[in-house]
Write an enzyme that holds these catalytic residues in place. Structure first.
Site, mmCIF file in Angstrom:
data_model
loop_
_atom_site.group_PDB
_atom_site.id
_atom_site.type_symbol
_atom_site.label_atom_id
_atom_site.label_comp_id
_atom_site.label_asym_id
_atom_site.label_seq_id
_atom_site.Cartn_x
_atom_site.Cartn_y
_atom_site.Cartn_z
ATOM 1 N N THR A 188 0.853 -1.042 -0.157
ATOM 2 C CA THR A 188 0.040 0.159 0.546
ATOM 3 C C THR A 188 0.600 0.737 0.309
ATOM 4 O OG1 THR A 188 -1.772 -1.048 1.336
ATOM 5 C CG2 THR A 188 -1.308 1.882 1.704
ATOM 6 N N THR A 247 -3.966 1.281 -2.646
ATOM 7 C CA THR A 247 -3.652 0.208 -2.965
ATOM 8 C C THR A 247 -4.383 -1.047 -3.556
ATOM 9 O OG1 THR A 247 -2.893 -2.171 -0.632
ATOM 10 C CG2 THR A 247 -5.191 -0.704 -1.199
ATOM 11 N N ASN A 261 -4.040 -4.081 -2.036
ATOM 12 C CA ASN A 261 -4.308 -4.494 -1.262
ATOM 13 C C ASN A 261 -2.643 -5.499 -1.095
ATOM 14 O OD1 ASN A 261 -5.288 -5.963 1.381
ATOM 15 N ND2 ASN A 261 -5.937 -7.814 0.280
ATOM 16 N N ASP A 292 -10.085 -8.295 2.050
ATOM 17 C CA ASP A 292 -10.776 -7.411 3.353
ATOM 18 C C ASP A 292 -11.509 -7.623 4.141
ATOM 19 O OD1 ASP A 292 -7.706 -6.403 4.004
ATOM 20 O OD2 ASP A 292 -8.149 -4.402 2.724
ATOM 21 N N SER A 304 -7.772 -0.195 6.663
ATOM 22 C CA SER A 304 -7.246 -0.355 7.970
ATOM 23 C C SER A 304 -7.006 1.602 7.639
ATOM 24 C CB SER A 304 -6.926 -0.849 8.432
ATOM 25 O OG SER A 304 -7.263 -2.164 9.012
ATOM 26 N N GLY A 306 0.324 -0.762 5.607
ATOM 27 C CA GLY A 306 0.642 -1.490 6.940
ATOM 28 C C GLY A 306 -0.390 -2.914 6.751
ATOM 29 N N GLY A 307 -1.333 -2.356 6.055
ATOM 30 C CA GLY A 307 -2.614 -3.431 6.843
ATOM 31 C C GLY A 307 -2.353 -3.187 7.922
HETATM 32 O O1 DON Z 1 -7.431 -1.088 3.345
HETATM 33 C C1 DON Z 1 -6.521 -2.381 4.023
HETATM 34 O O2 DON Z 1 -6.062 -2.122 5.345
HETATM 35 C C2 DON Z 1 -5.800 -3.359 2.809
HETATM 36 N N1 DON Z 1 -6.401 -3.310 2.066
HETATM 37 C C3 DON Z 1 -4.091 -2.002 3.431
HETATM 38 C C4 DON Z 1 -3.423 -3.448 3.013
HETATM 39 C C5 DON Z 1 -1.776 -2.513 3.525
HETATM 40 O O3 DON Z 1 -1.727 -1.718 3.997
HETATM 41 C C6 DON Z 1 -0.499 -3.465 3.112
HETATM 42 N N2 DON Z 1 -0.075 -2.946 3.451
HETATM 43 N N3 DON Z 1 1.578 -3.669 3.768
#
Ligand code: DON
Length: 581
Positions: free
Chosen positions: A393, A411, A413, A435, A465, A485-486
């Site tokens: 992301t 992102t 994902n 997600d 997130s 960072g998810g």
């Molecule tokens: O929307 C979200 O929260 C996730 N799809 C974001 C994914 C993400 O940040 C991956 N990065 N390291």
């Protein structure tokens, strides 16, 4: 509820996936981050405007738009499209994201929601296997996981409503088109990601070809990446606006490519996609106003709940990095992430008690449940999947000379999304629908557990997130931040804010300082290196299970100070740049 064995199986599968896909890519950044010694990190200064982004060509393109008299939104749109070419890990037109804007010109704070939506044929059990259990091959590795991309519509909407009016969409797409058509030289950080992704891309030879040499091996550092089909797609958008993407030949090719790969998205799904202008969530922290992303991102709500809980503790007097201050931070995160799991989802489909979760009264109750000497155990938590590694992301922050600010996180994902480029489009497609919560109690690739509120459904946006955030003092931006960072995005943004507001750290130090993370389930604290051993021991004594490492985040931030702008490209990741003027 999902059984313990099922969770365990998914845990092992996730580990295998991480090993196959992620660890070799940029492993240096993810495994070895050690905060630089104090005094060696310096912010980048600028007087008139600044873009801090994860890739330097994209950052400079935005700064150049500022130099030509564009406002922060113009610059963000140019950077957003450029990164779709130069940072294909996460920059995208085949994914989605969120933009928070402070428009000084219009005296307005807004959030643009350009999150992907589930296709009309989506069903609540679409990610279950024949045995009725969550099947991650479907939600992460198949064309079923592709959400209707929102980036093109979102960036175009931001420009139309909040751009300066000096630039057309075509003007801002021009640098991206040239970069895609003529190519650019691959830097070391991108080169390191390509071998790791090769197997994923190889499932679709036309996709693999774009990122491969003539002999079929991955492109390397200093090779030139040319994306002719992507240039043509961007040119169609320049010529026709978003319709050039969501309708006509590009849309037909996208739908055909996805269908041939086993997906369910149709040309009608693309045609129906709508970005949404939302009121940002707004709260206060020690006299500062915080504006951030509302649902369908959980980011703003969880951030404000956590900050509200912390506001009642004397954080400034508790030494930064002390076990006492970290303990309350962990306990606050635990509570807010639990609420995320229980209540949040797409607001067009479910009603969540968002106002309550963000209220000071609710925070006072949560605070009262924190034992200052003991970790609150979450005994109901079976071992959930741990947060997944990966730089998938990307966040950029923009401030202009007129006091406008943009905080944007978008992102695919996973890195390079699902790995499918629909033939003839050059568009890398996301796997964002992972997600969603495949079944009540199941977790996504980042270990985030969810329930009814976040089950898949036609037209629904999966809970995110992503937390693009702007901090204001007396109505003017003082800090623009956000991160990839998810699940770790929200705790990252929280810690940057606390470091700046409570501990008075310079933005570069605030971003560089080691971070930790707790997301309710699994009941563990993940930490970066750099915390004192005795501090970690003191946390363990309080009953916390403390584990290294913490997966990668990257909070590319800007502070607005009386002496000008200070940019903080995150030192965790190679390639980030603060481009100012
Ligand atoms: O929307 C979200 O929260 C996730 N799809 C974001 C994914 C993400 O940040 C991956 N990065 N390291």
């Amino acid at each position: 509820m999902v059984s313990f064995t099922a969770e365990r199986r998914r845990f092992l599968a996730a580990i295998a996936l991480v090993a196959a896909l992620c660890l070799p890519a940029g492993a240096q950044e993810r495994r070895e981050y050690l905060p630089p010694p104090t005094g060696t990190v310096h912010a980048v200064a600028a007087e008139h405007g600044m873009v801090v982004a994860q890739e330097k060509i994209g950052a400079r393109i935005g700064a150049d738009i500022l130099r030509q008299g564009g406002n922060a939104v113009d610059a963000a749109v140019a950077t957003g499209f450029a990164l779709a070419v130069t940072y294909p890990r996460a920059g995208n037109i085949g994914g989605g994201g969120f933009m928070v804007i402070h428009s000084a010109e219009r005296h307005e704070d807004v959030a643009i929601d350009y999150r992907e939506t589930a296709p009309a044929a989506a069903t609540r059990d679409m990610f279950l296997g024949a045995d009725g259990k969550p099947d991650i091959a479907k939600s992460r590795d198949s064309a079923l996981s592709i959400g209707v991309p929102g980036t093109v519509a979102g960036l175009a909407l931001a420009l139309e409503k909040y751009g300066s009016g000096k630039f057309t969409l075509a003007d801002l797409l021009k640098p991206a088109i040239e970069l895609a058509r003529d190519g650019f030289i691959i830097a070391d950080d991108m080169a390191d990601t390509l071998p790791a992704i090769a197997r994923r891309l190889a499932r679709w030879p036309a996709s693999a070809k774009i990122f491969s040499r003539a002999d079929g091996t991955s492109l390397r550092e200093d090779d030139r990446l040319v994306q002719a089909d992507l240039a043509a797609t961007l040119s169609a958008i320049a010529a026709q606006g978003p319709r050039g993407f969501y309708e006509g030949p590009v849309a037909e090719r996208l739908a055909a490519g996805i269908r041939d790969a086993g997906g369910i998205m149709t040309a009608d799904d693309l045609k129906s996609y709508q970005p949404v202008i939302r009121a940002p969530v707004r709260g206060s922290y020690r006299g500062f106003d915080i504006i951030s992303m509302p649902p369908p991102s959980s980011g703003g709500v969880v951030l404000l709940e956590t900050l509200n809980i912390l506001e009642g503790f004397p954080m400034p007097e508790m030494k930064r990095g002390s076990a006492a201050s970290l303990h309350v931070m962990i306990e606050a995160m635990k509570r807010a992430y639990a609420d995320r799991a229980r209540y949040l989802g797409d607001p067009d489909f479910i009603s969540a008690p968002v106002a309550t979760l963000m209220s000071k009264e609710y925070a006072a109750k949560q605070r009262a449940s924190i034992d200052l000497d003991r970790a609150t155990p979450w005994m109901d938590a079976p071992s959930a999947t741990p947060p997944r590694e990966g730089s998938n992301t990307t966040h950029f922050s923009v401030v202009d000379s007129r006091g406008n600010a943009v905080s944007n996180t978008y992102t695919l994902n996973f890195p390079y999304g699902v790995g499918l480029v629909a033939d003839g489009t050059g568009v890398l497609l996301n796997n964002e629908l992972d997600d969603f919560t495949a079944a009540p109690g199941a977790s996504n690739a980042f270990g985030l557990v969810g329930f009814e509120a976040n089950l898949p459904g036609p037209g629904k946006r999966p809970l995110s997130s992503m937390s693009p955030t702007i901090v204001l003092k007396d109505g003017k931006p003082v800090l623009v931040t956000g991160s990839p960072g998810g699940s770790r995005i929200i705790s990252t943004v929280l810690q940057v804010i606390v470091n700046v507001l409570d501990y008075g750290m310079d933005v570069a130090q605030a971003v560089a300082a080691p971070r930790l993370h707790h997301q309710w389930r699994p009941d563990v604290v993940r930490v970066e290196r750099g915390f004192a051993d005795d501090t970690l021991a003191a946390l363990r004594e309080r009953g916390h299970e403390v584990i290294e490492p913490l997966g990668q985040t990257s909070a590319n931030s800007i502070a607005v100070t009386p002496n000008g702008l200070l940019g903080a490209p995150d030192p965790r990741t190679r390639g980030a740049e603060a481009a100012g003027q």
